[in-house]
Design an enzyme around this catalytic site. Structure first.
Site, PDB file in Angstrom:
ATOM      1  N   ASP A   1      32.415  33.282  31.230  1.00  0.00           N
ATOM      2  CA  ASP A   1      32.357  34.607  31.834  1.00  0.00           C
ATOM      3  C   ASP A   1      31.271  34.561  32.913  1.00  0.00           C
ATOM      4  O   ASP A   1      30.508  33.593  33.002  1.00  0.00           O
ATOM      5  CB  ASP A   1      32.025  35.629  30.748  1.00  0.00           C
ATOM      6  CG  ASP A   1      31.718  37.001  31.302  1.00  0.00           C
ATOM      7  OD1 ASP A   1      32.558  37.534  32.041  1.00  0.00           O
ATOM      8  OD2 ASP A   1      30.635  37.535  31.004  1.00  0.00           O
TER       9      ASP A   1
ATOM     10  N   ALA B   1      28.993  37.846  34.497  1.00  0.00           N
ATOM     11  CA  ALA B   1      27.818  38.702  34.270  1.00  0.00           C
ATOM     12  C   ALA B   1      27.364  38.652  32.816  1.00  0.00           C
ATOM     13  O   ALA B   1      28.151  38.864  31.892  1.00  0.00           O
ATOM     14  CB  ALA B   1      28.122  40.142  34.667  1.00  0.00           C
TER      15      ALA B   1
ATOM     16  N   ASP C   1      29.653  36.785  26.727  1.00  0.00           N
ATOM     17  CA  ASP C   1      28.645  37.639  26.090  1.00  0.00           C
ATOM     18  C   ASP C   1      29.217  38.948  25.571  1.00  0.00           C
ATOM     19  O   ASP C   1      28.468  39.787  25.069  1.00  0.00           O
ATOM     20  CB  ASP C   1      27.512  37.949  27.080  1.00  0.00           C
ATOM     21  CG  ASP C   1      27.985  38.771  28.263  1.00  0.00           C
ATOM     22  OD1 ASP C   1      27.420  39.847  28.509  1.00  0.00           O
ATOM     23  OD2 ASP C   1      28.928  38.342  28.951  1.00  0.00           O
TER      24      ASP C   1
ATOM     25  N   LYS D   1      37.538  46.762  35.205  1.00  0.00           N
ATOM     26  CA  LYS D   1      36.754  47.980  35.395  1.00  0.00           C
ATOM     27  C   LYS D   1      37.572  49.265  35.293  1.00  0.00           C
ATOM     28  O   LYS D   1      37.067  50.276  34.811  1.00  0.00           O
ATOM     29  CB  LYS D   1      36.008  47.916  36.736  1.00  0.00           C
ATOM     30  CG  LYS D   1      34.990  46.774  36.785  1.00  0.00           C
ATOM     31  CD  LYS D   1      34.090  46.773  35.544  1.00  0.00           C
ATOM     32  CE  LYS D   1      33.203  45.537  35.493  1.00  0.00           C
ATOM     33  NZ  LYS D   1      33.119  44.960  34.157  1.00  0.00           N
TER      34      LYS D   1
END
Length: 267
Positions: free
Chosen positions: A10, A12, A184, A51
């Site tokens: 991933d 960010a 994460d 998003k």
């Protein structure tokens, strides 16, 4: 390396933007602009999704949905989601480059992986427009993957495995068991599981912990411990095969998975 062929990261909170901070201010500011304030914790909940679905998930929260109804006289609908998304994206693009610092240890791990002939892929909940602000800075700091698959490149984002399925052939890998997904977020771990890869959760540097590196280092040991344990539990509950503090700790896991594959084990 004979058995592990690829690692798919991933972005960010995993390889850049310690604490996954970039989207948070943009989400909070955007909802505030619509007169429906949200908290940082609420904004973090769906992190890892594309998003627009992330915004839809926020607007489906009972408190947020009620606040929207109170403000506008109707429950949030698709047109409202689109309106919020259209305001959010430019804000996220505007701040993305400021949060493109590569997390400590990532460049060294990328070099070690390449030294073992392991290909490096990435998937992200960011669009290509947002990634265009991040990739050059990351490359200048030593992280330049072989593949980048973004939101909008596939029919669905996470937790579907479609971005994994697109990444693997780009890396020349066709057995998903020979790949490791590092993420994460819970939904990113689910992406890897659904795609048939090994999964490694990142607990301290990412969304599950949710703090800037300096703030993490300033924590008292007992507070650090309980926050870390809470992050580990979230990622394990999502199905992570391993959980590490940050990508800097990845190589021993790669070697362990290599040994397990050699013994005939599968994810």
């Amino acid at each position: 390396m004979k058995h592990v062929k690829a690692v798919i990261f991933d972005w960010a909170g995993t390889v850049v933007d310690y604490g996954s901070l970039a989207p948070m201010g943009a989400f909070v500011e955007t909802f505030g602009q619509f007169g429906v304030p949200i908290t940082i914790d609420e904004a973090r909940g769906p992190m890892g999704m594309a998003k627009r679905p992330h915004i839809a998930a926020l607007m489906a929260l009972p408190r947020v949905a009620q606040a929207w109804t109170d403000k506008y006289g109707h429950a949030p609908d698709d047109a409202d989601i689109d309106a919020v998304y259209d305001v959010f994206v430019p804000k996220n693009i505007a701040v993305a480059a400021s949060y493109s610092s590569v997390i400590p240890g990532v460049a060294d791990v990328a070099s070690a992986l390449r030294g073992d002939d392991i290909r490096i892929g990435t998937t992200t909940g960011y669009t290509r427009e947002i990634m265009a602000e991040i990739v050059p800075g990351a490359a200048a700091q030593g992280f330049s993957p072989d593949s980048i698959v973004c939101t909008g490149d596939t029919a669905e984002g996470r937790p579907s495995p479609y971005m994994i399925y697109r990444t693997l052939p780009e890396l020349g890998v066709w057995r998903a068991k020979e790949a490791i997904k590092v993420d994460d977020t819970e939904v990113g771990i689910e992406e890897g599981i659904n795609g048939g890869t090994w999964t490694v959760g990142v607990s301290v540097s990412g969304n599950a912990f949710g703090m800037a590196e300096g703030d993490v280092k300033a924590l008292a040991p007992d507070e650090f411990a309980w926050r870390r344990n809470a992050a580990i539990q979230k990622l394990q509950a999502a199905g992570a095969h391993y959980v590490i503090d940050s990508v800097a700790d990845l190589m021993p896991v790669v070697y362990d998975i290599e040994a397990r594959l050699a013994r005939g084990e599968r994810p």
